[in-house]
Scaffold this active site. Structure first.
Site, short mmCIF file in Angstrom:
data_model
loop_
_atom_site.label_atom_id
_atom_site.label_comp_id
_atom_site.label_asym_id
_atom_site.label_seq_id
_atom_site.Cartn_x
_atom_site.Cartn_y
_atom_site.Cartn_z
N HIS A 10 -51.64 -3.91 25.74
CA HIS A 10 -52.70 -2.93 25.58
C HIS A 10 -54.07 -3.42 26.45
CE1 HIS A 10 -50.35 -1.27 22.47
NE2 HIS A 10 -50.47 -2.47 21.50
N HIS A 50 0.25 8.91 35.89
CA HIS A 50 0.81 10.22 35.90
C HIS A 50 2.25 10.14 35.13
CE1 HIS A 50 -2.00 11.74 38.87
NE2 HIS A 50 -1.77 10.54 40.01
#
Length: 1186
Positions: A257, A651
């Site tokens: 801050h 596959h």
């Protein structure tokens, strides 16, 4: 060059078995023509008709049409192989060799030259830690209950000792930051002032502290703040000096801050800001990323860099439309930086409490990581506040320590792992200690704990992210999205706006456990798998050398010895039968005894398959080795693993070999994992092979315990395995609907940018929502740069990043299983990069040469559109109405109809409720192309009036529950021809908003227009403002400005001055007028600068002392000199810069502006000056003196 030469040399070797490999990855036989020969199919006229058919079929995703032409095409090719004579086959083979050598070969060489094969570089290790007991030698002298106290560090230390983390870190001695270092961010005058606090007594310290906001001072505050900043600088030196990989500074007081000359919010010096400048100045760092996850916005850090493109500032914080501290407009998503720094400030504002891990992770995935990948930081600094953790009294959020471990892990993939965390806030001692511990565990390389309830981002988070993305998109190419999908998201699909939030109560903080592992990464490989080879084609791409060369590269780089090499075994029949039919297993077993001609015929019965006598044994070994690795991971013997196996498997169907694959290793491994665990273990399968894993998809398409995500070339159904199985609308069936996810690329050249975009936007959001307990990757590397079949451009570094991002899931339990990849160098380097990452090395820095291809973005968007109905995390979309989305609730106030809707006089008869008028909706909507470079704490109430309305026509109740879209809003990005919706006619909307304001180098906002409201004094407005029932959660409108005559209202609303003629023209030619009422700050620390009013009083008609201007003049409340405002000649700005006087009073509306606070202020101290000015201007006292 030596490394590259060795790699290429291995590519051209001839194997001992007599299978030559020079250019073997470039040529295909007739048997694999479907998979290998993609170029002719892509350019044929047949593709156009196929594409049309496939696109039409997407309209009915549940029953996609069967394309018989594709099936017959596949069958015809296999038949052609059997009918071809040997002579014809040889001619075809030679033709393909010549074509690929000329076309693909040249591209391949160029791609190989670009590969970064220098992976032997030393990898840094070690996590630095700075923890100094001296930082506890200050506290609040006058308030023992002040939340920022020494007990914070005591709690952290106890937690770290309990978990044994202090001994695992590299400890560094804290040092003091020098003034020459602090001055990189702070003014010398401010530093000197702070230094004098060492010699003040308690009374003096309290007086000085009271001039700031939310701070206390102690005689040791300055010393400790210098030590805290120096601690971060010590870690910067260590990280950038290659002493350690990353680090954490456990320090206080916090810093984010603190501003250039202002103490604020417990902070004296801005540690991460000083560290960023220090890294740039001393170490030559060009780009720094600062991430601020403290629950409070780090305005000090933002203001330091908001005009600097070398520092990217990202803050995610509680905002609640400005109601949460520090109450700044600059904390909202609309503030993106100014000048050259525009786009380099990113704010994600949370507008409700209770935000969870899923919300924070979504912000990182959707916003931070994509932008960071384009920004390419060289150092990452984190303002690491832990006040967003559940139980923190200030944050009131519901994040968990495990969530912060995830955030830390995601950041570790940036900047080559050069990451430093600097402690900021956190005020629940247990939560703070556990949050710090979790982040430190992650920095040390421990796996992230699984999230107990990850879920998906809530609606409020989705809205905030949508607005942030909208604000950033003009500045970052990586954020560009598909226009088509944006339109569909706005009008079609799931009605997100009206969907109720799932009820959720924040759980109590879980007790985190961290695994103790003998080894981190397991490795399975068996040379016997090389026994599978093609008896008839020496140029087939799936060659035995694929696995041997990968293994050789792992050994060469020393990676294999860092892994735990596990014994392998063949898969058992019960394991195979979990995914394959008994008849199919029997059929393959029979090939072991077949003759050569029979093997050829049997292979031809499948699609793109060759079989030799050892094929069955090799396939069982590949699957069994993968199962061994699964066993080791689930038993905790290793954390993750790599399976260097062949033949590939994804596959393979339940009852058929396909595409070089026989047994589906990843599928069998998934079922084996579930069998071991004894329940339906949630398993994520990611398939990044360039070909769609049709077999894996079919095996699990009805199973909700397996999430299958495939990214592959589809080319509208013309890329192997052909057909529509890999289309985006294939989502699974029955209970598995939504658990099959296909990202279908419709062309070549997909690279790192495209895959990362898919990861950030689609893969990871779904994966975190699914929350898997195990991750399996079908790791084909035929999308790698240089692969002859894939035609894509993923780099080894890219694969490393994809792996790293997946490692945050499933407590780090992830296994990579080799599938395809037919350039021996590419697959070796890619698998090596992934293995390094699994071993805990940070992924190397990644440079994206271009933004994602538009076709790729379209593919990703199509998949998102399909799956939004199944996955809430995908419902972060781009909305047209940003105002409405940023508003959680609207409150309407009936306003009488103006006496003359076409004149300003008519608009001033609204019972004195409204003073400032802007141009109407049409002009406003056309004026939002450029954001105002400003920040403020002040608030503005906006009243939107529709002409020809009546009080009777006002709708009695326009409020909507939070998370529900209002029926009418003004679109901030609307085009000039857009008007209010029909629902908005006859009503007025009162919206709380926060105007933009000026930065330190700007003049105060212009006052309301002179001459337009002669019958109402500004103070009447301030007296009425408290009576307006502003909803505290209503949305703030984003103010912008334009050049020329089309100006918004004066600077009081963050815009420009509006003269009388423009105002009258606006009222006469628009459907609506918008009015602003400013709610100022009740206090500011610079009120001490107000001096007594001169005896002569104030003259509101006094001209500017420099230029003689009579309009828009301000009086300085320190010296009482009068100068003109910003949009006249900016002489008040010059006066402020020269004198430093902070507070000025407007002679137009009697508002007071503070340069230092960047906000309007209304305080008792200012009433004398305001009252005298009011008497001079209106001939009467102010009606309200409070």
């Amino acid at each position: 060059m030596e490394t590259r030469g060795r790699g290429l040399g291995r590519s051209w070797d001839v194997g001992s078995s007599g299978h030559p490999s020079p250019f073997s990855h470039l040529h295909c036989t007739p048997q694999n023509r479907v998979r290998g020969e993609v170029a002719p199919t892509m350019t044929s006229t047949g593709q156009d008709s196929t594409t049309t058919r496939q696109r039409r079929s997407r309209h009915n995703p549940h029953s996609p049409p069967h394309d018989s032409s594709i099936t017959s095409k596949r069958g015809a090719k296999k038949g052609a192989v059997l009918r071809s004579s040997p002579k014809l086959a040889e001619v075809k083979k030679k033709g393909r060799m010549k074509k690929l050598s000329q076309e693909t070969g040249e591209d391949l060489i160029v791609g190989l030259q670009g590969l970064d094969l220098n992976l032997e570089a030393k990898t840094l290790s070690g996590t630095g830690l700075v923890f100094d007991e001296q930082l506890n030698e200050f506290h609040c002298l006058w308030d023992d209950s002040f939340p920022e106290g020494p007990e914070r560090l005591h709690a952290i230390k106890e937690q770290l000792i309990q978990e044994g983390l202090l001994d695992r870190c590299v400890s560094f001695q804290a040092r003091f930051a020098e003034k020459e270092e602090l001055i990189l961010v702070h003014s010398l005058e401010y530093i000197d002032l702070m230094e004098t606090t060492q010699y003040m007594n308690e009374g003096e310290l309290r007086i000085l502290a009271d001039t700031y906001d939310s701070v206390y001072l102690h005689p040791n505050s300055y010393t400790c703040a210098c030590l805290a900043s120096g601690s971060v600088l010590r870690l910067v030196d260590a990280v950038l000096g290659a002493e350690i990989r990353n680090g954490m500074a456990i320090i206080r007081p916090p810093g984010h801050h603190a501003q250039h000359s202002l103490m604020d919010g417990y902070c004296m010096f801005n540690h991460v800001a000083v560290a960023a400048r220090y890294a740039q100045q001393k170490h030559g760092i060009e780009r720094v990323l600062i991430v601020d996850w403290d629950v409070h916005h780090g305005q000090g850090t933002q203001f330091t860099f908001d005009q600097d493109p070398s520092v990217l500032y990202f803050s995610i914080h509680r905002y609640e439309q400005g109601r949460f501290w520090p109450h700044l407009k600059a904390s909202n998503w609309s503030t993106t930086g100014f000048g050259k720094g525009q786009g380099y400030t990113i704010n994600v504002p949370w507008n409700q409490v209770g935000m969870r891990d899923a919300d924070y992770i979504a912000a990182f995935l959707q916003v931070l990581l994509p932008v960071a990948s384009e920004f390419r930081p060289q150092l990452v600094l984190v303002a690491a506040g832990f006040d967003a953790l559940q139980g923190d009294p200030k944050g009131e959020m519901a994040a968990t320590p495990a969530g912060f471990a995830q955030l830390t892990h995601l950041l570790m993939g940036l900047a080559g792992g050069r990451l430093i965390l600097s402690l900021e806030g956190g005020y629940n001692l247990r939560s703070l200690a556990e949050g710090v511990s979790a982040s430190l565990h992650t920095l040390l390389g421990d796996p992230c704990p699984m999230l107990e309830s990850p879920g998906s981002p809530c609606l409020s988070a989705q809205l905030s992210l949508s607005c942030t993305l909208e604000a950033l998109e003009p500045f970052w190419e990586i954020l560009v999205r598909s226009d088509k999908t944006i339109e569909e998201d706005t009008v079609e699909g799931v009605n997100v706006e009206k969907e109720e939030e799932r009820s959720w109560q924040p759980p109590s903080l879980p007790v985190l456990t961290w695994p103790v592992l003998q080894a981190r990464t397991g490795l399975v490989y068996d040379q016997r798998m090389m026994g599978h080879y093609n008896l008839w084609d020496n140029y087939h791409p799936e060659v035995p050398q694929r696995v041997s060369q990968i293994m050789g590269r792992l050994e060469e780089l020393g990676l294999a010895e860092r892994c735990l090499v596990l014994p392998t075994r063949p898969a058992t029949d019960p394991e195979l039968l979990t995914c394959h039919s008994a008849e199919y297993v029997r059929r393959l077993r029979a090939t072991e005894k077949m003759k050569t001609r029979e093997l050829y015929r049997e292979g031809a019965n499948f699609d793109s398959i060759y079989i030799c006598p050892s094929t069955f044994a090799c396939a069982k070994l590949a699957t069994g080795a993968t199962c061994c690795l699964v066993e080791a991971v689930l038993a905790g013997e290793v954390l993750n693993g790599v399976a260097v196996v062949r033949p590939p498997g994804h596959h393979a169907e339940q009852d058929a070999a396909c595409g070089f694959c026989f047994f589906n290793s990843v599928a069998v491994a998934a079922r084996h994992a579930q069998a071991i665990s004894g329940h339906a273990l949630r398993i994520l399968i990611v398939d990044w092979d360039i070909h769609h894993g049709n077999g894996t998809q079919h095996i699990f398409e009805k199973d909700s315990s397996i999430l299958y995500i495939s990214l592959h070339r589809y080319d509208h159904g013309t890329f192997f395995p052909m057909g529509d199985e890999g289309a985006c609308y294939q989502v699974g069936w029955a209970a598995g609907m939504g658990f099959t996810v296909n990202v279908a690329w419709n062309g070549p050249r997909m690279g790192d940018a495209e895959y990362l975009a898919a990861w950030h936007r689609l893969v990871l959001p779904i994966a975190y929502e699914f929350n898997p307990e195990l991750v399996l990757v079908s790791a084909g590397f035929d999308a790698a740069r240089g692969d002859p079949l894939g035609g894509c451009q993923v780099s080894p570094e890219g694969y490393a990043h994809l792996t790293h991002l997946l490692m945050g899931l499933a407590s780090g339990r992830i296994i990579l299983i080799l599938e395809g990849g037919y350039n021996l160098t590419s697959i070796s380097e890619s698998m090596a990069a992934c293995t390094r990452t699994l071993l805990g090395d940070p992924p190397p820095p990644l440079t994206l040469p271009r933004p994602p291809l538009s076709g790729a973005l379209a593919s990703i968007s199509e998949t998102i559109q399909v799956h939004r109905r199944y996955w809430r995390s995908l419902r972060v979309m781009k909305f047209k109405d940003k105002e409405g989305l940023s508003s959680s609730k609207f409150i309407t106030k009936e306003v009488p109809q103006p006496a003359n809707p076409g004149s300003a006089e008519g608009l001033t008869t609204l019972e004195g409720n409204i003073l400032v008028a802007s141009m109407g909706k049409t002009t406003l909507a056309s004026s939002v192309q450029e954001a105002i470079p400003a920040q403020t704490k002040s608030e503005t109430a906006v009243v939107e009036l529709t002409q020809d309305q009546s009080s009777e026509g006002a709708m009695p109740d326009q409020t909507t529950s939070e998370g529900t879209m209002p029926d009418q809003t003004t679109s901030e990005g609307a085009m000039p021809d857009q008007t209010a919706s029909e629902e908005a006619v006859g009503e007025a909307e009162l919206i709380q908003t926060h105007p933009a304001s000026c930065t330190d180098n700007q003049t105060p906002p212009a006052s309301p227009v002179q001459g337009t409201t002669p019958h109402i004094s500004p103070t009447k407005l301030f007296g009425i403002l408290p009576t307006l029932e502003l909803d505290s959660k209503a949305q703030e409108a984003s103010e912008s400005h334009i050049s020329g005559d089309e100006r918004l209202l004066g600077e009081a609303a963050g815009g420009q001055e509006l003269d009388d003629s423009v105002l009258m023209q606006a009222f006469g030619n628009t459907d609506q007028a918008m009015f602003y009422a400013v709610t100022p700050l009740p206090w500011c620390p610079h009120l001490v600068a107000v001096c007594p009013i001169p005896e002569a009083g104030l003259d509101v008609t006094q001209p500017c002392q420099d230029c003689g201007a009579l309009q828009e003049n301000w009086v300085c409340l320190s010296c009482y000199e009068v100068y003109c405002g910003r949009y006249i000649n900016a002489h008040m700005l010059q006066h402020h810069e020269g004198s430093g006087h902070p507070l000025v009073l407007s002679y137009v509306d009697l508002s007071t502006w503070c340069y230092q606070c960047q906000a309007y202020v209304h305080h008792q101290t200012l009433l004398d000056a305001k009252n005298i000015a009011h008497q001079n201007k209106f001939g009467e006292d102010m009606p309200h003196s409070h």
